[in-house]
Structures are given as structure tokens and as C-alpha cells.
Design an enzyme around this catalytic site. Structure first.
Site: not given
Ligand SMILES: Cc1cc2nc3c(=O)[nH]c(=O)nc-3n(C[C@H](O)[C@H](O)[C@H](O)COP(=O)(O)O)c2cc1C
Length: 380
Positions: A108, A29, A191
Site C-alpha cells: 500500500q 493493510p 490521508y
Molecule cells: C492496527 C490497525 C492498523 C491499520 N492500518 C491501516 C493502514 O496501514 N492502511 C489502511 O488503509 N487502513 C489501515 N487500517 C484500517 C484497516 O485496514 C481496516 O479498514 C479496519 O481495521 C476495519 O476492518 P476490520 O473490521 O476488518 O478490522 C488499520 C486498522 C488497524 C486496526
């Protein structure tokens, strides 16, 4: 890099209940703050973005961005909601586009709790939290990009909690009306549900704080209500971030807290548990090695189905995590921002586009729908 598409475990199919997903490369997400304002309404640009990441060459399952279940659940500008009929209609553009491409998508469900500014709340009210202690974090309340301090919250009364449980259930019903394939409950990243779960924040007395059992009562009531609202527990997931201390959310014993929660979620028959294990593997909490397996074991022993791992996982590591049995699927975040055809790229061993963090939140198509697919892949 594992380059043989027939043997890479990330590219093998997997079932989520009766849903057959083509691969284990799931899209995490990602809040992108591009809904139409006023009204926080999903739009055609969002449909294009998700469509690019759906189906063959894209993700086995898209977990759509965090989406508030009520007007008081918002904590950032232009995040799409799921609490008005107009929003439901907007989301249909997204789900129709994803399904037309043979993809699958869950929503989500989100309530930010104390992580909000009065400027984003109805009537300029205080945000709602387990206590009146602020998160100490900042947010953006318009499209200028300026960050402001989050406000001092008002502590929820016990008799207000059932109403929020019902908002999550309504969010699930609305998601079903909007054509989603399931829902993920946002219990992670500091949250509202995370605020009630952890003892560093939930210092309440009464029915929803004090003991571990009472701290978990609200999250479990939400999970039960969402399962009832959807009507099939295998279409419901739950996200946690047990070792994260972002926005001042701590727990004295995350292994105990989250394995107890996970067992209860498993007993409800949930389709998957999804954990943000870390944001940075080079600087990760060493307790990952013990705490995560303990939580996953509790979830599965309880009766839960899949475990989805997330957090700074590159394709080689992801393949190894599936191979070793650590996880059943991997959720990729930033890699999916920059690579709409991520699973196709994994299949041919890359290359991969780099993401631009300046365009993560807000704005237009730039840094959103203009990342190219590899020529020759199914999404190109
Ligand atoms: C731009 C951005 C927006 C995000 N929005 C959400 C979100 O809406 N809900 C959530 O649970 N995590 C959110 N996250 C966290 C990501 O889902 C994820 O846990 C995090 O980027 C680490 O994973 P990755 O290394 O694959 O990017 C967000 C992260 C980024 C960078």
C-alpha cells in the site's frame, strides 16, 4: 458459520489479472509500526509476521501496511518506507518469505499529507496539505506511546504536485524491485489523496481544487503514473473510505465524488477498487446501501475489475457478500492480526482468536507474531 470448505464462497479462487489467488480472504493493510529505526526499514520480524499470514490457510492476497513514498509522507513513528534502497532491501525479506510459502503480497503506497507532526518531518518542517487547516488529530513520534497533536500543515503549491505524483510512481517502481506482486494506492482514511478528493478539506483554488474535476486531478494523476510505472494496470488497486469522516475529512456528496473517481480509475483498467465501508456495522452510515453499489457500478462500467469490501465483516457476512455479488473479495483487518491462519479457521468454522488492541502499534513480537494457528491447519 459456513463450515464446508468446498462451498464457502470466501474459499473459492479468484484471478487478479494474471495472478491466481487461492481464496477471497484478503488481508487488509494494517500499520503495526515495527520497522527498524532509524531509517524506517522493514526487518526479519516483519517478514515472519507476513509469512505466517501467507499462502494456504492464510490470505489469498496480503495488502501490506501503508508505506510512505517519501520522507515527507510519514505521519507515525516506525512505519516502513519505500523511498530508500535500504528499505527496498528490507522489503525483499518480506516478499521472499511470503512467496516461499506460496502467497501473494501487494504494497500500500502512502502519503499522509497533513496528518503528521513536524517532529516526523525532515528538518522539523511543517507537514504538507491541500490547505493550512490542521487535521485536529494526534500521532505518536517515538516508541513511548505518547500521543501528540498533529502540526499545522503548509498548503502545497500547484507546482509541487507533479513531484509528489512522481514519488508515488517511484514507490511503485521500488515495490516492483522489492518483489511485490502489485501495489495499492492509499486514497482512504483522510490521508493526502483523500484530503484532495473531498470538498470539506480541499477548498483550494487553482488547478487542483474548486470543482470536482479539479479535486480528482491529483488522485487520478497518481493512479495513471503508478499504472505506467508498474506496467500492468491489473496489478494496481486503489483504496477509498467514502463514508468515513475520521480526522475531519468530509464530503458534501460522497456518492457523486467517489463514483466519478471510481469511473476514472476503472477507465485506467485497475485490478481492484477497495473500500472501507464502515468500521462498525452496528453504527454504520445507512448510505452504504446506495453509495457503495453506485461506486462499484461506476468502477466496473468504467473498465475496472474487482471490488474488495472491508470493515467489520465477519466470515458469515463475508460469504454472503460474495454470494450476493456485492463484492468479489473481502479484506479482513483485525481478524488477521489475531488469526494468522484465518482462511483455514473459516474452513473449519473457527474458533477465532481475539485481538489485543494494546499491541497494535509498536513494540516487539508480543501481539504481533505470537498469535497461535489452530493445530492441524496448514499454517500451524
Ligand atoms: C492496527 C490497525 C492498523 C491499520 N492500518 C491501516 C493502514 O496501514 N492502511 C489502511 O488503509 N487502513 C489501515 N487500517 C484500517 C484497516 O485496514 C481496516 O479498514 C479496519 O481495521 C476495519 O476492518 P476490520 O473490521 O476488518 O478490522 C488499520 C486498522 C488497524 C486496526
Amino acid at each position: 458459520m459456513t463450515s464446508n470448505a468446498t462451498t464457502n464462497p470466501l474459499l473459492t479462487p479468484i484471478g487478479l489479472g494474471d495472478l491466481e489467488l487461492t481464496n477471497r480472504v484478503w488481508m487488509a493493510p494494517l500499520t503495526r509500526s515495527r520497522s527498524s529505526m532509524p531509517g524506517n526499514v522493514p526487518n526479519a520480524l516483519m517478514a515472519e509476521y507476513y509469512e505466517q499470514r501467507a499462502g494456504v490457510g492464510g490470505s489469498g492476497l496480503i495488502i501490506a501496511e501503508a508505506t510512505p513514498v517519501s520522507d515527507r509522507g510519514h505521519g507515525y513513528y516506525a512505519t516502513p518506507g519505500i523511498h530508500t534502497d535500504t528499505q527496498v532491501e528490507g522489503w525483499k525479506l518480506v516478499t521472499d518469505a511470503v512467496h516461499a510459502r506460496g502467497g501473494h503480497i501487494v504494497l500500500q503506497l502512502w502519503h499522509v499529507g497533513r496528518v503528521s507532526s513536524s517532529e516526523l518531518q525532515p528538518n522539523g518542517d511543517s507537514p504538507l496539505g491541500p490547505t493550512d487547516v490542521p487535521s485536529g488529530s494526534k500521532t505518536y513520534v517515538d516508541d513511548s506511546g505518547t500521543r501528540v497533536d498533529n502540526s499545522v500543515p503548509r498548503a502545497l503549491r500547484d507546482d509541487e504536485i507533479p513531484g509528489i505524483v512522481e514519488q508515488f510512481a517511484r514507490g511503485a517502481r521500488n515495490a516492483k524491485r522489492a518483489g511485490f506482486d502489485g501495489v495499492e494506492i492509499h486514497g482512504a482514511n483522510s490521508y493526502l489523496l483523500d484530503q484532495f478528493t473531498r470538498d470539506g478539506v480541499n477548498t483550494r483554488d487553482g488547478d487542483y481544487g474548486g470543482t470536482l474535476e479539479k479535486r480528482l486531478r491529483f488522485p487520478i494523476e497518481v493512479a495513471r503514473a503508478v499504472v505506467d510505472a508498474w506496467g500492468d494496470a491489473r496489478r494496481v488497486g486503489y483504496r477509498i473510505s467514502p463514508l468515513s469522516e475520521h480526522k475531519d475529512v468530509r464530503d458534501s456528496d460522497p456518492g457523486l465524488t467517489f463514483s466519478t473517481l471510481a469511473r476514472e480509475l476503472g477507465a485506467l483498467g485497475l485490478g481492484y477498487l477497495h473500500a472501507v465501508e464502515t468500521w462498525d456495522r452496528s453504527n454504520a452510515d445507512p448510505r452504504i446501501e446506495t453509495v457503495i453499489p453506485r461506486i462499484v457500478r461506476a468502477f466496473k462500467e468504467g473498465g475496472g475489475s474487482l471490488y474488495v469490501a472491508n470493515g467489520d465483516i465477519d466470515p458469515e457476512r463475508g460469504a454472503a457478500m460474495i454470494d450476493s455479488g456485492w463484492a468479489d473479495a473481502i479484506a479482513f483487518g483485525k481478524a488477521f492480526i489475531a488469526n494468522p491462519d484465518l482462511s483455514a479457521r473459516i474452513g473449519v468454522g473457527g474458533p477465532f482468536n481475539e485481538w489485543d488492541s494494546d499491541t497494535f502499534y509498536g513494540g516487539d513480537a508480543r501481539g504481533y507474531t505470537d498469535y497461535p494457528a489452530l493445530s492441524g491447519t496448514p499454517t500451524a
